[in-house]
Motif scaffolding. Structure first.
Motif, PDB file in Angstrom:
ATOM      1  N   UNK A 162     -16.874 -51.460 -40.012  1.00 24.68           N
ATOM      2  CA  UNK A 162     -17.619 -51.515 -41.272  1.00 24.68           C
ATOM      3  C   UNK A 162     -16.836 -52.201 -42.385  1.00 24.68           C
ATOM      4  N   UNK A 163     -15.526 -52.027 -42.394  1.00 24.56           N
ATOM      5  CA  UNK A 163     -14.729 -52.502 -43.524  1.00 24.56           C
ATOM      6  C   UNK A 163     -13.361 -53.000 -43.069  1.00 24.56           C
ATOM      7  N   UNK A 164     -12.854 -53.974 -43.785  1.00 30.49           N
ATOM      8  CA  UNK A 164     -11.450 -54.373 -43.708  1.00 30.49           C
ATOM      9  C   UNK A 164     -10.923 -54.331 -45.143  1.00 30.49           C
ATOM     10  N   UNK A 165      -9.897 -53.516 -45.378  1.00 28.20           N
ATOM     11  CA  UNK A 165      -9.333 -53.379 -46.715  1.00 28.20           C
ATOM     12  C   UNK A 165      -7.826 -53.605 -46.636  1.00 28.20           C
ATOM     13  N   UNK A 166      -7.330 -54.546 -47.434  1.00 27.64           N
ATOM     14  CA  UNK A 166      -5.929 -54.962 -47.381  1.00 27.64           C
ATOM     15  C   UNK A 166      -5.370 -55.027 -48.803  1.00 27.64           C
ATOM     16  N   UNK A 167      -4.141 -54.548 -48.965  1.00 22.04           N
ATOM     17  CA  UNK A 167      -3.427 -54.722 -50.233  1.00 22.04           C
ATOM     18  C   UNK A 167      -2.215 -55.615 -49.986  1.00 22.04           C
ATOM     19  N   UNK A 168      -1.910 -56.433 -50.960  1.00 23.85           N
ATOM     20  CA  UNK A 168      -0.670 -57.210 -50.945  1.00 23.85           C
ATOM     21  C   UNK A 168       0.171 -56.707 -52.112  1.00 23.85           C
ATOM     22  N   UNK A 198     -18.871 -51.492 -56.724  1.00 20.00           N
ATOM     23  CA  UNK A 198     -20.235 -51.025 -56.999  1.00 20.00           C
ATOM     24  C   UNK A 198     -21.149 -51.202 -55.782  1.00 20.00           C
ATOM     25  N   UNK A 199     -20.827 -52.155 -54.896  1.00 11.17           N
ATOM     26  CA  UNK A 199     -21.616 -52.331 -53.683  1.00 11.17           C
ATOM     27  C   UNK A 199     -21.317 -51.255 -52.642  1.00 11.17           C
ATOM     28  N   UNK A 200     -20.137 -50.653 -52.733  1.00 13.02           N
ATOM     29  CA  UNK A 200     -19.686 -49.732 -51.680  1.00 13.02           C
ATOM     30  C   UNK A 200     -20.083 -48.287 -51.908  1.00 13.02           C
ATOM     31  N   UNK A 272     -12.875 -39.914 -56.692  1.00  5.77           N
ATOM     32  CA  UNK A 272     -13.728 -39.064 -55.859  1.00  5.77           C
ATOM     33  C   UNK A 272     -15.202 -39.464 -55.924  1.00  5.77           C
ATOM     34  N   UNK A 273     -15.490 -40.576 -55.279  1.00  2.69           N
ATOM     35  CA  UNK A 273     -16.873 -41.047 -55.172  1.00  2.69           C
ATOM     36  C   UNK A 273     -17.251 -41.062 -53.697  1.00  2.69           C
ATOM     37  N   UNK A 274     -18.498 -41.381 -53.400  1.00  2.00           N
ATOM     38  CA  UNK A 274     -18.996 -41.333 -52.031  1.00  2.00           C
ATOM     39  C   UNK A 274     -19.360 -42.728 -51.545  1.00  2.00           C
ATOM     40  N   UNK A 275     -18.787 -43.110 -50.391  1.00  2.00           N
ATOM     41  CA  UNK A 275     -19.150 -44.395 -49.804  1.00  2.00           C
ATOM     42  C   UNK A 275     -20.586 -44.360 -49.289  1.00  2.00           C
ATOM     43  N   UNK A 276     -21.262 -45.479 -49.387  1.00  2.00           N
ATOM     44  CA  UNK A 276     -22.570 -45.585 -48.754  1.00  2.00           C
ATOM     45  C   UNK A 276     -22.404 -45.430 -47.247  1.00  2.00           C
ATOM     46  N   UNK A 277     -23.390 -44.860 -46.606  1.00  2.00           N
ATOM     47  CA  UNK A 277     -23.269 -44.490 -45.194  1.00  2.00           C
ATOM     48  C   UNK A 277     -22.942 -45.678 -44.304  1.00  2.00           C
ATOM     49  N   UNK A 278     -23.454 -46.855 -44.628  1.00  2.00           N
ATOM     50  CA  UNK A 278     -23.207 -48.006 -43.758  1.00  2.00           C
ATOM     51  C   UNK A 278     -21.755 -48.475 -43.771  1.00  2.00           C
ATOM     52  N   UNK A 279     -20.974 -47.984 -44.755  1.00  2.00           N
ATOM     53  CA  UNK A 279     -19.563 -48.396 -44.823  1.00  2.00           C
ATOM     54  C   UNK A 279     -18.619 -47.300 -44.356  1.00  2.00           C
ATOM     55  N   UNK A 280     -19.163 -46.154 -43.983  1.00  2.00           N
ATOM     56  CA  UNK A 280     -18.304 -45.061 -43.506  1.00  2.00           C
ATOM     57  C   UNK A 280     -17.924 -45.305 -42.052  1.00  2.00           C
ATOM     58  N   UNK A 281     -16.690 -45.057 -41.724  1.00  2.00           N
ATOM     59  CA  UNK A 281     -16.202 -45.328 -40.374  1.00  2.00           C
ATOM     60  C   UNK A 281     -16.891 -44.448 -39.332  1.00  2.00           C
ATOM     61  N   UNK A 282     -17.277 -43.228 -39.695  1.00  2.00           N
ATOM     62  CA  UNK A 282     -17.872 -42.301 -38.735  1.00  2.00           C
ATOM     63  C   UNK A 282     -19.269 -42.736 -38.319  1.00  2.00           C
ATOM     64  N   UNK A 283     -19.860 -43.629 -39.103  1.00  2.00           N
ATOM     65  CA  UNK A 283     -21.191 -44.125 -38.775  1.00  2.00           C
ATOM     66  C   UNK A 283     -21.184 -45.471 -38.054  1.00  2.00           C
ATOM     67  N   UNK A 284     -19.992 -45.895 -37.645  1.00  2.00           N
ATOM     68  CA  UNK A 284     -19.866 -47.185 -36.980  1.00  2.00           C
ATOM     69  C   UNK A 284     -19.298 -46.994 -35.572  1.00  2.00           C
TER      70      UNK A 284
END
Length: 284
Positions: A162-168, A198-200, A272-284
């Protein structure tokens, strides 16, 4: 007695006449009490104050090489991280920039890899003023037993379907106070597009910002009475804050001095916000 005195007078008269009749050489006259007329000695030079003892930035700019942007790259197959290192050209300076190299196939990952490659390429150009400033600092500083550092290191936060998140993460030290911070990027791996906060999340922007102010105050890292800093932060939209996602949780990342005093360094705050279901790892 009179005869004795008379004899003495006669002897003295003869001596005086002898002195008058025999002139003395000029060199045998009374010794002079004036200083000698010989030339004064050349004064010895004062201790050297030459630039070699106390170098100036201008002289270092002349002595040290021009930045050529020559680099070498290494790749770690265990972490899939590529590090590109600047040739210091003899200076005591370490500069490198890391990027992730995803091995997955597909158009999405191709775009993500291209995105990070461009970040790396842009870093090693005259357009990166931070790099040219680091080079100038090292050139303009007197020799010292330290190595200056400007390092950008990859931190993998999330990689799911669902997601790739990277910090440099950035570390900067040029002989004074160090500077730390980061830039974070979150992608949809299917499309390769960057995602905004805001999309997430499910919350509205207004609600998310109120949650952020509360989280900042609860963290103890931010002085909420510092109106100059807080007013500046409250001028931002939600998507102007740096964020990353780890374990389905959202974090806001602050650079040093961005939201607190320098002693706080850089820090992250859990939002402490909630990810939309399509971006949660447990739903993928």
């Amino acid at each position: 007695m009179k005869k004795c005195v008379f004899a003495i007078v006669i002897v003295l008269a003869l001596l005086l006449s002898a002195c008058v009749g025999k002139p003395q050489p000029a060199s045998e006259t009374l010794p002079s009490l004036l200083p000698s007329a010989s030339p004064s000695p050349t004064p010895s030079p004062s201790p050297s104050l030459s630039p070699t003892a106390t170098p100036t930035p201008e002289q270092f700019e002349e002595d040290y090489p021009e930045l050529l942007y020559n680099t070498t790259a290494t790749f770690d197959p265990e972490t899939n991280i590529q590090r590109t290192t600047l040739d210091p050209q003899g200076l005591d300076l370490i500069v490198y920039f890391e990027i992730p190299v995803f091995q997955e196939e597909g158009e999405g990952y191709r775009k993500i890899n291209a995105f990070f490659e461009k970040l790396r390429d842009d870093f090693f150009t005259p357009g990166n003023e931070s790099l040219t400033r680091a080079w100038a600092y090292r050139n303009g500083c007197a020799p010292m037993p330290y190595t200056f550092e400007y390092e950008s290191s990859v931190i993998m936060r999330t990689q799911t379907e669902a997601l790739v998140s990277v910090s440099i993460a950035r570390y900067w030290w040029m002989g004074g106070v160090n500077d730390t911070g980061s830039d974070s990027y979150t992608f949809d791996p299917q499309t390769g597009e960057l995602l905004t906060l805001s999309e997430l999340i499910q919350e509205s922007e207004e609600d998310a910002l109120e949650i952020l102010w509360t989280a900042m105050e609860d963290s103890g890292m931010v002085d909420m009475d510092d109106t100059f800093t807080i007013d500046s932060l409250k001028e931002r939209t939600l998507d102007e804050f740096e964020f990353y996602v780890a374990d389905d949780a959202v974090y806001i990342a602050f650079d040093r001095y961005e939201a607190s005093i320098g002693a706080a360094g850089s820090f992250d705050i859990l939002l402490p916000v909630t990810l939309k279901s399509e971006y949660c790892s447990e739903n993928k």
